[in-house]
Every structure is written in C-alpha cells, then in structure tokens.
Design an enzyme around this catalytic site. Structure first.
Site, PDB file in Angstrom:
ATOM      1  N   SER A 767     -37.683  53.238 139.564  1.00 15.64           N
ATOM      2  CA  SER A 767     -37.956  52.778 140.924  1.00 15.64           C
ATOM      3  C   SER A 767     -39.359  53.132 141.371  1.00 15.64           C
ATOM      4  CB  SER A 767     -36.942  53.399 141.887  1.00 15.64           C
ATOM      5  OG  SER A 767     -37.035  54.820 141.838  1.00 15.64           O
ATOM      6  N   HIS A 788     -27.618  56.704 136.621  1.00 15.28           N
ATOM      7  CA  HIS A 788     -28.472  56.350 137.749  1.00 15.28           C
ATOM      8  C   HIS A 788     -29.481  55.342 137.210  1.00 15.28           C
ATOM      9  CE1 HIS A 788     -26.923  59.787 140.161  1.00 15.28           C
ATOM     10  NE2 HIS A 788     -26.855  60.362 138.981  1.00 15.28           N
ATOM     11  N   THR A 789     -29.107  54.053 137.270  1.00 14.64           N
ATOM     12  CA  THR A 789     -29.914  53.033 136.611  1.00 14.64           C
ATOM     13  C   THR A 789     -31.290  52.886 137.243  1.00 14.64           C
ATOM     14  OG1 THR A 789     -28.958  51.307 138.038  1.00 14.64           O
ATOM     15  CG2 THR A 789     -27.867  51.749 135.943  1.00 14.64           C
ATOM     16  N   CYS A 790     -31.427  53.217 138.514  1.00 13.38           N
ATOM     17  CA  CYS A 790     -32.729  53.094 139.159  1.00 13.38           C
ATOM     18  C   CYS A 790     -33.709  54.151 138.651  1.00 13.38           C
ATOM     19  CB  CYS A 790     -32.586  53.207 140.676  1.00 13.38           C
ATOM     20  SG  CYS A 790     -31.571  51.909 141.411  1.00 13.38           S
ATOM     21  N   PHE A 791     -33.192  55.221 138.052  1.00 13.11           N
ATOM     22  CA  PHE A 791     -34.059  56.310 137.599  1.00 13.11           C
ATOM     23  C   PHE A 791     -33.902  56.569 136.102  1.00 13.11           C
ATOM     24  CE2 PHE A 791     -35.000  57.101 141.914  1.00 13.11           C
ATOM     25  CZ  PHE A 791     -33.818  56.992 142.634  1.00 13.11           C
TER      26      PHE A 791
END
Length: 822
Positions: A767, A788-791
């Site tokens: 992100s 935590h796919t965004c990180f």
C-alpha cells in the site's frame, strides 16, 4: 475459526445486492416446497440511542437472520449518524412459523463491532394481525440491549414486509401444518432435513432464457408397444385444482414397492394402470411418465415463472435452469468444472518470464566525445556515457544527438528518468524535442528503465482524489460493468478504492489487486462469447468473431479495454493473457505469417506450403478471397478490391500471403477490436507504449508465472522471528514441498494475486510502494494463519510441530475467501 482469519474471512453473510440481483418480482410468493414462502423485507431506517459520548458518531448496520441458524443478511453501513437510513430490500424464503431476528451493530475499523440493540418477530403473529396479507406492512421494532443483566432501550428500527397473500383457511392450515415441523421449514424430500435458505436464486428471465430457446417438456410414455396411462382427473388427483400436493398426501406405494426405494419428489404420485404397470403422475405439470422421477438433489427447488413454466433453483450456486437436475447431471457438471479448473491451471503455467537481450548501444566511430564526456561499460557489458559537466549518465551516445533548441534544458528525475524543460513556455515533458520520441525509449537494453519511465508518466497524469467502486463478488462482472462504463476516462486514472459488498476490508491496494484478478477471470471467460482460446493447445485469448450474438457486445469490448488499461495504468495483473499478435495489434504494429504459428498452426502450415511451392504448376484455382463461417452461414470476403477475379499466381503469391495473414487476425473482429482499443486508449494512450514490444506488454499485464522459491525466500523479512526460527524453516519446507499450482494459491492468499511482479519478489508492491513479503509472529498455536494482502504480510502463529503448521496453512488457503478488518 472466524477470529483466526483476517482479510480472507470477512464475509460471513450475504449482502443485499447479492440477493436482490438474483430475485425476480415475477416469482410467486408461495413456492412449491412444503410450506415455504417468499418474503420481501425492507430495512428502512433507525433512530438509535447515542453511545460513546456527545462527539461520537455511529456507523450502524443491520443483520437479518431467519430462524436463528441461517447466515445473516447485512445492510450497508450508515456512516457517522445515529439516524441511519438504509432502505435495503432482502428477499428470503420463510415458513409461516419463521422467526425474523434483527440485530443492529456499530461498525468499528480497529476492533470488534458492537451490538447496539436487537429484536425479533414471529411471522405467524404478524400474519394473524394482518389477516394473512403482507403488503407494505410497516413495523416499528423496539431495540433492546442487555447490560449487567438488565434489558435497556436502544432505539427504534423501522422495517416493512411484503409478498405474502393468504386466505384465512390457508393461513390457519399453513400455521397448523408447519407447527409440526421444525421452524426452519425443512422438508424430507431427500430423506434428510434441508432447511430453508434465505438465499434466492436468479430469475428465469435472466439465466434460463439464455440457456434454452424452448420450454422443456415432460417425457410422454411411449404408445407403440403399450397404451399410455390414463391422464389425471379431478376425481382422483386432488392436486390438480387445489394446491399442489406434497409427498405425504399424494405419494403412494401401490404395487408393493420396497421400502428401500427413494421417496418421490413433492407433487408426484405413483399409480398402476389396468395392465398392472406402474406410472407416475406429476401434479405440478399435470403430466405422466413411465420413468420413476428422482427427488431433487439437496439444495434444489422447483418454481414457476409468471408464464407458469417450471424451472429449478440451485440454492448451492444461486443459479437457475429449465432442466430438471439429476445426480448424474450434477456429477457431470462437477467433472466439467474440475476439467475446466485443470485447464486453467495449465494455461497459467504457460506463462514464462521474458527478458530483452541487453543492447550494447550504438558506437560512433571516427568522432571524439564532446568535452567532459566519458564512455564506460557496466557490469552487464552495456555501454553508457558519463557527462562530468552535469554529473549525469545516459545510455545514448551524445554524438548521435543534435544540441537542444534554445530555451530548452535537460534534467533527470530522482528515479533516473530524463526529462526536458521548455523555459519559454514553462512546461516539462519526457519527449525529446530533437527526436519527438520519449526520452527513455533509447534505453533498449534496460527494460527496468523504460518501465520506470512508464510508471512515472502514469504518476504524472494521475488526478487527485479517488474513484470508489462497490461490487458484489457474486455479480462482479455486472457490477463492474455498470460502474466503469458510467465513469469518465479521467476518473479511471484516480486512485482506486474497491469495496466488496458485505465485507469489511480496507483497500490499501490488496482489494484492488483482488478485484482485477477476479474481474479479469470473469470477463475473459470464453463462455461469455466475447473471447475464445487461440486453439485447443493454446489457452491465450483472442476476440471471438461470433460475439455479435450479444447485441451489446461492442459496449462490453469497450468496457474490457478500459479494465485492461486500468490494470496496466495502476500496476495490477490480470488472470489470463491474450495472444502475442493481439498485443502487437494493441501496439499498432503489423502482423506477419510468423505470428500465425502459435495461434493457428494449420493455417500457418498451409500458407507456408504456398510460399515454398510453385503455385502455377499446382493449378490450385485460388483467388484473392477468403471464406468464413459464422452461425452456419459461409461468407466470402475479398482480400483486395476485385479479389474474386484475381487469380493467385507464383508471381503475386507473396501479396496473397500477406493479405491472408492480416485477414486471419482481423476476420470478423474489426468492430470488436476498434471498440476494445477505444476503451483502452482512453486510459493509456498509445504513445506511452511505443517503446515496449508485445512480449514486454504481456509481462506488464500478467507478470511472471513460475514461482522461484529461492528468490521468494531471499526477499523476505521477519518480525519477532528470525530466518533460523523453526516455524520459519518449517514454512519454507512447506513451500518447497508444494507443487507450483499450490505455491500460486499460497501467494494469492498472502498478496491477493497469483502473479509475481516483473523483477521477482524484490518488486512486490504494498500500500505504501515497494514492500517485501513479511512473516510475523502473531497469536497462539491454536490460531489459523492470517493474511494482510495490502502489506504482503503473513501472521504465522508459533506452531509446535511441522504437521500442525501444514494443517493450519492448508485450511487457511483452501477454505477462506473475502477480506476482513486490518
């Protein structure tokens, strides 16, 4: 389990739009399943008691549960108000004794949601009060919450009920008969309890009419060898004029059928003709058959549309069909799905990493470098030039370029990209004023430089703000089409904010990646007839010439073009790629006979034979025409004006081969390609891609496919673990023991996509820009792994054994979908 999953387990219910898009108002309120009715619930608004202080703002949403044990239906969140207004409609299946439970929660981002109040109603009581008729029946529910054993008022919830219209006798009989069955309205049609589900399938007006052109008929018993059974009449089939009988009242076992036989479906009856032969009466359609009908499989239901045509609802997949399902047909369909999944896995594995051969640059002989310049060679053998006057470097030879025009100045960005300043107009550009080409197009030997230049142009053209797109997973194609096609092209360059309805994920980039992956998987599906596989051994896609079967196909191609360009612009990947000739056409580059080899080998071999042989000696009677068949109709096209009168000879066969090669790639798809490119170029102009070839464009859209575990491990960081921790060593052992397809699924679980970016795992994006894969020690050994796919982060609990880690990881990867709170 729910507490152990983060972004991949946020959806435990069904959103309103998931249900409403699949409901037809034409379906009758009372269904054929024993005592099940269709009820429309409108959650209007609420007046809630303020909690948390005078400055606190509510973010309330409602959960509706039918008969306590069904998955809840959830409204959207009413943000920053204690008087939210939702006005959301849910269509559910209920019995007359069902209990509707309403719970109002306050949504929190960083912690668990708080129950504000709840209330429940008994449908039987509401029906008695309204004489069995629910039409815009408004209710005010007093919400209560429990604190220290005391029930306190929490506000009011306003709902409306619609869709049930019963006579007094039907109401009394229905409530009385249902009182002997479980409150969930289960039936014993298949020998087991199958509770009524609040999930409603699609209307036959949408799906079935696209699958069949005529109403299916019930088979009629043969008449040549034996007389047909007598048709049912009013005297001996009570279900014909009255309500459709259920199995307990009409199904008989005349003829001494064994108890081991499966019970007949609802509305069917077994009888014996005067010759002692068994036949079966379908009171639903007033037809007879010699074949014993099978009960509907678990999760299926029979209904009628507004024309009284029977159709079948599969509550498991929320689809409809005109054809009566059987165990065999379902098994065949599942086998087809498995084969399709296997084909998809094979197609994914066809992607290979492609790199350009490094260029050594152009060396100018006989001229000295300008004062202050020096020629050097990097560690890869590539020539570059140093300007000691400005302390800069460049790939191009300064002797090949003319001086800059007056008032122009050359500078370099922090990323090392050359740009030009025009002081007379006070503007900047990446286009070299001497050549008219992008400044970094001369870096032919370094793909990373050109990719960085493209990313910089995308960043410079981005507009402030963000574009919000709310979609449902079950209708992702339709929702995305309606959202994208209604936006202006410049809105598609803003930062994307994707929301999956009914899920609480926060989009820091992971949801956008998931959206591109799932949407491209749907819209590029050949079953929609927009695209087709290149051939039986090549699963790359090309435009389907028969797409005109959909009258709106050009609008869809423009939509697909926009989405593909958005993926390129925002640096995301798509599920499947196109053929290399398609990318060449997208780059406005010509195609040749060599491009046919991977797309149509047979056609390629035919043209090659013509090229290698003397046509005049063969006397093949060929002309400058080509035939094409669509929907059984063969049409003849002229390759050039008057081509039907121009014979192919050994002298002009080269022209014929070139024209035929071009026609093979454009036959019947000119309008579709034009619409696709129109949507594509609205987001990414062609001039931005002039310095890439078709292979690089494919890499930019699809990324690398093969998982390099060594590269993955080398580009991983750890929090509260070290690379020598036993859990970390077990994790990498787990990865190495998996097949490549399983590694891809693990990667998708962690990062939201199965594609590895260009350059490998060191180029993973999070992100906040580049963000390496991270393994963090979190939780207890009883927890499941969290992603935590965004990180690009995996929360790995401290498991006690390798077997325990394998079990937990496999469960998390295989059994989770959706996003939860960060």
């Amino acid at each position: 389990m729910s507490s152990a999953l983060a972004e991949h387990n946020g959806n435990n219910g069904v959103s309103a739009d998931d249900v409403n898009t699949e409901v037809s108002s034409a379906v009758s309120a009372t269904t054929d399943r024993g005592g099940l009715c269709q009820l429309e619930v409108n959650v209007s608004s609420a007046k809630l008691k303020e909690v948390g202080g005078i400055f606190a703002k509510g973010n309330a949403y409602v959960e509706l549960t039918i008969d306590s044990h069904q998955p809840p239906l959830k409204t959207e969140v009413g943000k920053k108000t204690w008087t939210p207004s939702w006005n959301e409609h849910f269509t559910v299946l209920v019995t007359l004794n069902s209990v509707l439970e309403f719970k109002v929660f306050n949504h929190n981002v960083l912690k668990s949601n708080v129950l504000l109040g709840q209330n429940s109603i008994k449908l039987a009581d509401i029906l008695r009060e309204n004489n069995g008729k629910l039409k815009d029946c408004g209710l005010k529910l007093d919400l209560r919450t429990e604190k220290n054993g005391t029930r306190l008022p929490a506000g009011d919830l306003y709902v409306k009920l619609n869709g049930i219209d019963l006579t007094t006798s039907e109401l009394n009989n229905g409530i009385q008969s249902n009182s002997t069955t479980p409150a969930n309205g289960s039936d014993n049609r298949s020998g087991t309890d199958s509770p009524a589900s609040p999930i409603v399938a699609q209307s036959p007006n949408s799906n079935p009419t696209q699958q069949a052109t005529a109403r299916p008929t019930t088979p009629v018993p043969p008449t040549s060898n034996r007389p047909p059974p007598p048709p049912p009449n009013q005297n001996n089939t009570a279900g014909i004029t009255g309500s459709i009988p259920n199995q307990s009242s009409t199904a008989t076992n005349e003829g001494g059928n064994s108890d081991s036989q499966v019970a007949l479906p609802d509305g069917w009856e077994e009888r014996t003709d005067p010759y002692g032969r068994h036949y079966y009466v379908d009171h639903n359609t007033r037809t007879t058959t010699w074949e014993r009908p099978e009960p509907l499989p678990s999760g299926w239901e029979r209904r009628h549309d507004q024309y009284n045509r029977p159709y079948y609802v599969d509550h498991n997949t929320r689809t409809t069909t005109w054809h009566r399902p059987t165990s065999e047909s379902i098994r065949t369909f599942q086998q087809w799905q498995e084969r399709r999944q296997q084909n998809q896995d094979v197609r994914r594995q066809n992607y290979q990493q492609r790199y350009l051969i490094p260029s050594s640059g152009i060396q100018v002989v006989g001229r000295d470098l300008p004062p202050g310049w020096e020629r050097r060679i990097d560690h890869n053998g590539r020539v570059y030039f140093v300007d000691h006057n400005t302390k800069t470097t460049q790939w191009e030879d300064p002797r090949t370029l003319a001086p800059l025009p007056p008032s122009w100045e050359k500078k370099v960005t922090d990323q090392g990209i050359v740009y030009f300043i025009d002081h007379s107009t006070k503007t900047t550009t990446y286009t070299d004023p001497r050549t008219g080409a992008p400044s970094f197009s001369s870096y032919q030997g370094n793909f990373d430089w050109r990719l960085a230049g493209f990313r910089q142009m995308c960043q410079d053209s981005a507009l402030p703000g963000h574009t919000k797109i709310a979609i449902s997973r079950n209708t992702i194609f339709e929702d995305s089409y309606n959202a994208i096609i209604s936006l202006k092209p410049y809105d598609l360059r803003k930062r994307l904010y994707i929301m999956f309805k009914g899920e609480d994920g926060l989009d820091y980039g992971g949801l956008a990646r998931e959206w591109f992956f799932q949407l491209s998987h749907e819209m590029l599906n050949p079953m929609y007839c927009l695209f087709e596989y290149a051939n039986q051994n090549n699963y790359s896609l090309q435009i389907n010439a028969a797409s005109s079967v959909n009258p709106d196909h050009l609008k869809y191609f423009k939509f697909v073009g926009r989405v593909i360009a958005m993926a390129l612009y925002h640096g995301k990947f798509i599920d499947n790629g196109f053929t290399l000739p398609f990318y060449k056409r997208l780059l406005n580059r010509g195609v040749s006979i060599n491009d046919l080899e991977q797309v149509d080998p047979e056609f390629y071999n035919s043209l090659n034979w013509i090229k290698d042989n003397n046509i005049d000696e063969c006397d093949m009677e060929m002309f400058f025409t080509a035939d094409m068949e669509i929907f059984g109709e063969i049409k003849t096209y002229e390759l050039k004006t008057g081509g039907s009168d121009i014979k192919v000879t050994d002298e002009n066969k080269e022209e014929y081969i070139n024209l035929m090669s071009h026609w093979r790639f454009t036959r019947g798809v000119e309008d579709q390609t034009k619409a696709f490119m129109e949507g594509f170029y609205e987001v990414v102009p062609l001039r931005w891609l002039e310095f890439f070839n078709e292979k690089e464009l494919e890499m930019m859209l699809c990324g690398m496919q093969e998982i390099d575990v060594d590269d993955w491990q080398q580009n991983t960081v750890y929090k509260h673990y070290t690379k020598n921790s036993k859990q970390v060593m077990w994790f990498w052992q787990f990865v190495r023991d998996r097949k490549n397809e399983q590694r891809i699924r693990l990667l998708q679980f962690i990062t939201g996509t199965c594609r590895v970016p260009i350059g490998g795992f060191s180029h993973l994006m999070g992100s906040n820009g580049p963000q390496k894969f991270c393994i963090e020690k979190v939780g207890k050994e009883s927890w499941l792994p969290r992603s935590h796919t965004c990180f690009n982060r995996l929360d790995l609990p401290p498991y006690k054994s390798y077997d325990q880690l394998v079990e937990k990881l496999n469960f998390a990867i295989e059994e989770t979908e959706g996003f939860g709170n960060e």
